[in-house]
Design an enzyme around this catalytic site. Sequence first.
Site, PDB file in Angstrom:
ATOM      1  N   MET A 213     -80.163  45.628 -70.138  1.00 44.42           N
ATOM      2  CA  MET A 213     -79.486  44.326 -70.081  1.00 44.42           C
ATOM      3  C   MET A 213     -79.862  43.507 -68.849  1.00 44.42           C
ATOM      4  SD  MET A 213     -77.393  43.782 -72.720  1.00 44.42           S
ATOM      5  CE  MET A 213     -75.747  43.125 -72.380  1.00 44.42           C
ATOM      6  N   HIS A 218     -80.740  39.313 -70.422  1.00 43.87           N
ATOM      7  CA  HIS A 218     -79.393  39.039 -70.937  1.00 43.87           C
ATOM      8  C   HIS A 218     -78.399  38.778 -69.817  1.00 43.87           C
ATOM      9  CE1 HIS A 218     -75.395  39.808 -72.623  1.00 43.87           C
ATOM     10  NE2 HIS A 218     -75.909  39.530 -73.805  1.00 43.87           N
ATOM     11  N   ASP A 219     -78.379  39.690 -68.845  1.00 41.78           N
ATOM     12  CA  ASP A 219     -77.426  39.547 -67.732  1.00 41.78           C
ATOM     13  C   ASP A 219     -78.068  38.864 -66.530  1.00 41.78           C
ATOM     14  OD1 ASP A 219     -75.650  40.863 -69.321  1.00 41.78           O
ATOM     15  OD2 ASP A 219     -75.614  42.730 -68.168  1.00 41.78           O
ATOM     16  N   THR A 220     -79.314  38.468 -66.676  1.00 40.42           N
ATOM     17  CA  THR A 220     -80.055  37.932 -65.530  1.00 40.42           C
ATOM     18  C   THR A 220     -80.671  36.588 -65.911  1.00 40.42           C
ATOM     19  OG1 THR A 220     -81.878  39.372 -66.230  1.00 40.42           O
ATOM     20  CG2 THR A 220     -80.478  40.157 -64.417  1.00 40.42           C
TER      21      THR A 220
END
Length: 410
Positions: A213, A218-220
């Site tokens: 992730m 996605h999280d970055t």
Amino acid sequence: MRFSTAFAAASLTSAAVAAPASSVSPTATDAADVYAAQATAKSASPTSHVAGKAFNRYVSVWFENTDYDMAAADPNFQFFAKKGITLSNNFAVTHPSEPNYMAAVGGDYFGLNDDDFTQVPQNVSSVVDLLENKGISWAMYQEDMPYTGYQGYSWVNQKTGANDYVRKHNPEILYNSVVTNPTRLENVKNTTLFFEDLKNDKLPQWMFITPNMTSDGHDTSVTVAGEWLRGFLEPLLDDENFMQNTLVLITFDENETYTIQNRVFSVLLGDAVPSSLVGTTDSNYYDHYSEAATVEANWGLHTLGRWDVGANVFSNVASHTGDKVRTWSTTPALANRYFNYSYPGIFNSAQYVVQPVPNSLSLINGRTTLPAIQAQWVGYQEFNYYEGQLEIPDGYNVPAVKNYKYIGAL
Ligand SMILES: *[C@@H]1O[C@H](CO)[C@@H](O)[C@H](O)[C@H]1NC(C)=O
Ligand SMILES: *[C@@H]1O[C@H](CO)[C@@H](O)[C@H](O)[C@H]1NC(C)=O
Ligand SMILES: *[C@@H]1O[C@H](CO)[C@@H](O)[C@H](O)[C@H]1NC(C)=O
Ligand SMILES: *[C@@H]1O[C@H](CO)[C@@H](O)[C@H](O)[C@H]1NC(C)=O
Ligand SMILES: CC(=O)N[C@H]1CO[C@H](CO)[C@@H](O)[C@@H]1O
């Protein structure tokens, strides 16, 4: 069936899910249980050498939630675009993530409109049924998946608590036809094992790679994703254990902004791409179903009888297989199609409709629906997936209603 996350663990003790070699629940998320299962999980590295018409190995690497222009502007994605063919009209099929992954391997997303814990019924086939039917080896490589065959909803970094592995980005684990088959589960592995297989020259002919992730953006951000890709893929470009007439697809699951078209930046590269096509752009219409269609055309596989049958085969491959690349000719025009929400289906939270019956006798450039799929549905009225491909229902609009009236009497 849709299950909420909280409900998932409890409901999964049913016979529908195969127990792994260890006695630990395959969906355990408790660290001690996961570590116990890690110690006993069985992995396999099947190989095969079935020659294809345009490539002998297919690798897709999926990133997350990035608008086309953002990815196209990233220097690391540009680096790879210069080494291959940029697909400038490749579309995701809906939002959010999970249905896009589900669709890419199964030829439909059955109305899924969320990222919940989802199990595709046993009687739905996916691309691995087609590959195995012709003796073609395959594997899923999921970064930081805690152990081979893990079926849990997610796994976090045990030091930082950050998201790491998520089920929704691991398409084959969504299919009960995979998780009830212990041999198949041995091929659903993490990237630790990718590097082992690479070193041992034990990579399969078809693989799907999902970064974690952080790595997938996605999280970055697309910057982090591009840096990860550069670090992962650049060394592989010269690796003889990887490049064996290999076609690599770099793509994104979906565009980030829901109100604009769901076009995803994508590049085809590898030693299967002829030098005359390096650095070019292919503006034909493709979508996530083109991935299965291209693999089917290349190896002369059967089809799933779903949206894969009418999907365009990537033109660099179609030129070898004789497939006709269709142009978007239906109304509304492509420019007015957003692919930003899901049509009704068995997984749709707003409107349920029964599972569409695969095309039974479709003959696409010599390819027919897998006999085992046809056998499953004898006596049911089939759904015309082929004709619908270039007018895939976009939400609850007229084509959706028109197409769904063909669904048989389940
Ligand atoms: C990857 O999977 C193997 C086999 O199940 C396991 O031993 C290993 O710890 C996993 N690696 C990571 C980073 O989770
Ligand atoms: C994700 O993968 C990268 C390397 O590819 C690693 O540095 C990182 O620790 C992993 N997990 C998280 C949560 O970032
Ligand atoms: C899809 O995009 C259209 C056009 O921008 C917009 O009107 C619509 O609200 C979007 N639908 C969703 C569910 O985001
Ligand atoms: C396929 O499975 C679904 C869900 O279990 C079931 O409702 C349906 O009747 C099955 N269809 C066939 C043809 O077996
Ligand atoms: C914000 C953004 O760049 N989104 C992209 C999503 O895809 C469309 C094309 O389909 C691009 O025009 C947008 O730029």
